[in-house]
Design an enzyme around this catalytic site. Structure first.
Site, short mmCIF file in Angstrom:
data_model
loop_
_atom_site.label_atom_id
_atom_site.label_comp_id
_atom_site.label_asym_id
_atom_site.label_seq_id
_atom_site.Cartn_x
_atom_site.Cartn_y
_atom_site.Cartn_z
N ASP A 1 0.81 -1.22 0.00
CA ASP A 1 0.00 0.00 0.00
C ASP A 1 0.84 1.26 0.00
O ASP A 1 0.50 2.25 -0.64
CB ASP A 1 -0.87 0.05 1.27
CG ASP A 1 -2.25 -0.53 1.03
OD1 ASP A 1 -2.51 -1.00 -0.08
OD2 ASP A 1 -3.06 -0.49 1.98
N HIS B 1 -12.53 0.97 5.17
CA HIS B 1 -11.08 0.89 5.00
C HIS B 1 -10.61 1.62 3.75
O HIS B 1 -9.62 2.34 3.77
CB HIS B 1 -10.64 -0.57 4.97
CG HIS B 1 -10.95 -1.29 6.24
ND1 HIS B 1 -10.38 -0.94 7.44
CD2 HIS B 1 -11.82 -2.29 6.52
CE1 HIS B 1 -10.86 -1.72 8.41
NE2 HIS B 1 -11.74 -2.55 7.86
N ALA C 1 -12.01 4.07 2.55
CA ALA C 1 -12.22 5.50 2.79
C ALA C 1 -10.91 6.17 3.23
O ALA C 1 -10.59 7.26 2.77
CB ALA C 1 -13.30 5.71 3.84
N ASP C 2 -10.14 5.51 4.08
CA ASP C 2 -8.86 6.14 4.45
C ASP C 2 -7.76 5.81 3.45
O ASP C 2 -6.90 6.63 3.16
CB ASP C 2 -8.47 5.82 5.90
CG ASP C 2 -8.00 4.39 6.13
OD1 ASP C 2 -6.91 4.06 5.68
OD2 ASP C 2 -8.72 3.60 6.78
N GLN C 3 -7.83 4.64 2.83
CA GLN C 3 -6.75 4.23 1.93
C GLN C 3 -6.77 4.96 0.58
O GLN C 3 -5.77 4.99 -0.13
CB GLN C 3 -6.81 2.73 1.69
CG GLN C 3 -6.52 1.93 2.96
CD GLN C 3 -6.71 0.45 2.75
OE1 GLN C 3 -6.55 -0.07 1.66
NE2 GLN C 3 -7.06 -0.25 3.81
N HIS D 1 -8.58 6.65 11.55
CA HIS D 1 -7.70 6.57 10.38
C HIS D 1 -8.04 7.63 9.34
O HIS D 1 -7.17 8.27 8.76
CB HIS D 1 -7.82 5.19 9.72
CG HIS D 1 -6.99 4.15 10.39
ND1 HIS D 1 -7.51 2.97 10.85
CD2 HIS D 1 -5.68 4.11 10.67
CE1 HIS D 1 -6.55 2.25 11.38
NE2 HIS D 1 -5.43 2.92 11.30
N1 LIG Z 1 -10.00 -5.81 7.43
C1 LIG Z 1 -9.40 -4.83 6.76
N2 LIG Z 1 -9.64 -4.68 5.43
C2 LIG Z 1 -9.05 -3.68 4.75
N3 LIG Z 1 -8.22 -2.78 5.29
C3 LIG Z 1 -7.97 -2.88 6.61
C4 LIG Z 1 -8.54 -3.90 7.41
N4 LIG Z 1 -8.13 -3.74 8.69
C5 LIG Z 1 -7.32 -2.65 8.70
N5 LIG Z 1 -7.22 -2.13 7.44
C6 LIG Z 1 -6.45 -0.94 7.02
O1 LIG Z 1 -5.11 -1.12 7.41
C7 LIG Z 1 -4.53 0.13 7.74
C8 LIG Z 1 -3.95 -0.01 9.13
O2 LIG Z 1 -3.32 1.18 9.53
P1 LIG Z 1 -2.64 1.29 10.99
O3 LIG Z 1 -2.05 2.62 11.14
O4 LIG Z 1 -3.60 0.83 12.04
O5 LIG Z 1 -1.61 0.21 10.82
P2 LIG Z 1 -0.35 -0.34 11.41
O6 LIG Z 1 0.77 -0.14 10.46
O7 LIG Z 1 -0.64 -1.75 11.78
O8 LIG Z 1 -0.01 0.55 12.66
P3 LIG Z 1 -0.34 0.47 14.19
O9 LIG Z 1 0.34 -0.75 14.71
O10 LIG Z 1 0.21 1.72 14.71
O11 LIG Z 1 -1.85 0.41 14.25
C9 LIG Z 1 -5.62 1.16 7.58
O12 LIG Z 1 -5.54 1.76 6.31
C10 LIG Z 1 -6.92 0.33 7.68
O13 LIG Z 1 -8.00 0.89 6.97
#
Ligand SMILES: Nc1ncnc2c1ncn2[C@@H]1O[C@H](COP(=O)(O)OP(=O)(O)OP(=O)(O)O)[C@@H](O)[C@H]1O
Length: 367
Positions: free
Chosen positions: A98, A279, A281-283, A303
């Protein structure tokens, strides 16, 4: 060098700040990395994403170590080539992929990236979400990217491997204001070979299919993997968009419950007027920042808000408005949704607004 506080965000803020640095060609430092998380600082998967961004821009990285609470990236021009990044844990491979996707807009030659780690792990997009929801939607808007999966990786061993091929891309505006009529829902059920005797993949698929309306393709696969694991991903295809809903198997969690969890997420989405899932929406924000965009998120999430606020620090014009009455509630206000988003999966609402949020982004990144 632009300095950004990472205190109110998680890994996403670090990945995106570094990706935006690469898109703008500007050196950026992130301080107080993941300060509100239980274990602050960078984790392996965040270092891996920074390594991938450094590989595609020949960037200098400072502080890109596990546990580091300050990291800086000084990128060169985005360039093609080949790179391999090993997360070394079951950290999420899709999240590393990503991080580099938006850079396709700056490529002149193809870039090929192999990432090893977890392909289907908690708190992150499962591989089939990336492959069957996000990438097809972005491809329809100009992104030239393809993925091959050499091996799946589940928690705790990881050991998955995925190769992304990213080609020079001319992105179109993401005009996704309405999802349109539903065309079908595909069910993709995957389990490690070790779970084949228990028919886990079939049971996940059947339970999901039985509970879902309408038609769609159903696929069931058993894959070699270092740790046992399973995942089901629902790919809802609408006239204008795709949306994805998934759930992971766990020891002691019946396959039917895994399916039910994903179906419940789909049903919750359909009950809203949103055009993209929580998801996406933020990505989608980085792509909207490159080419412009408008879409309706199911709800405000931490997010969405922290990501929108980050874009604003790079001069991008982002508006989040309550979709019910069009009233502007704020522009990525980072005072909301603080704390450990990891307590949920980043889908939690800040409780301030209920209901869909219209996201409008003016194309904003200059080189
Ligand atoms: N089931 C899912 N399907 C699609 N996207 C997901 C799903 N679960 C989480 N995400 C996406 O994954 C990303 C996670 O970001 P986040 O900052 O929480 O991640 P991270 O790198 O694991 O960091 P942290 O450990 O600080 O939470 C977000 O864009 C969120 O929308």
């Amino acid at each position: 060098m632009r300095s950004i506080s990472g205190a109110r965000g998680g890994g996403q803020l670090v990945r995106s700040a570094a990706a935006f640095a690469c898109l703008t060609g500007e050196a950026v430092a992130v301080t107080d990395v993941r300060a509100a998380r239980e274990t602050p600082g960078l984790k392996r998967q965040h270092v891996a994403a920074l390594d991938a961004l450094a590989a595609i821009t020949d960037a200098d990285l400072d502080g890109a170590r596990v546990g580091s609470e300050r990291v800086a990236i000084d990128p060169g021009p985005v360039a093609g080539g080949d790179a391999r990044v090993e997360i070394g844990t079951a950290g999420s491979v899709p999240l590393v992929v990503d991080a580099v996707l938006p850079l396709a807009a700056r490529l002149d030659d193809p870039f090929r990236l192999t990432v090893t780690g977890g392909t289907d792990v908690r708190w992150a997009p499962p591989l089939d979400y990336l492959r069957c929801v996000k990438l097809p939607l972005l491809r329809a808007h100009g992104l030239d990217a393809s993925l091959t999966c050499e091996r799946r990786g589940f928690y705790p061993a990881g050991g998955g491997a995925v190769t992304l091929t990213l080609r020079p891309s001319d992105l179109d505006s993401l005009s996704l204001s309405a999802r349109g009529a539903r065309r079908g829902i595909d069910v993709r059920s995957v389990a490690s070979e070790s779970l084949a005797d228990a028919d886990v993949a079939e049971r996940q698929a059947d339970a999901a299919r039985d509970a879902l309306p309408g038609d769609g393709e159903t696929s069931v696969a058993y894959v070699p993997a270092d740790s046992p694991g399973s995942v089901v991903t629902l790919v809802a295809r609408y006239a204008g968009v795709r949306a994805g809903f998934s759930a992971l198997g766990e020891r002691g969690k019946p396959a039917d419950d895994v399916a039910r969890e994903a179906v419940a997420a789909f049903e919750a989405f359909e009950a809203t007027a949103a055009s993209v899932d929580t998801h996406l929406a933020d990505q989608l924000l980085p792509f909207a920042a490159l080419a412009g965009g408008e879409y309706v998120a199911p709800e405000r999430t931490a997010h969405l808000e922290t990501h929108a606020a980050l874009l604003e620090t790079f001069g991008v014009d982002v508006t989040l408005a309550n979709d019910a009455d069009g009233e502007t509630k704020g522009r990525g206000d980072t005072t909301k949704g603080e704390g450990d988003a990891r307590a949920g999966d980043g889908t939690e609402s800040d409780g301030d607004t209920d209901g869909p949020v219209r996201v409008r982004v003016a194309p904003g990144f200059s080189r």
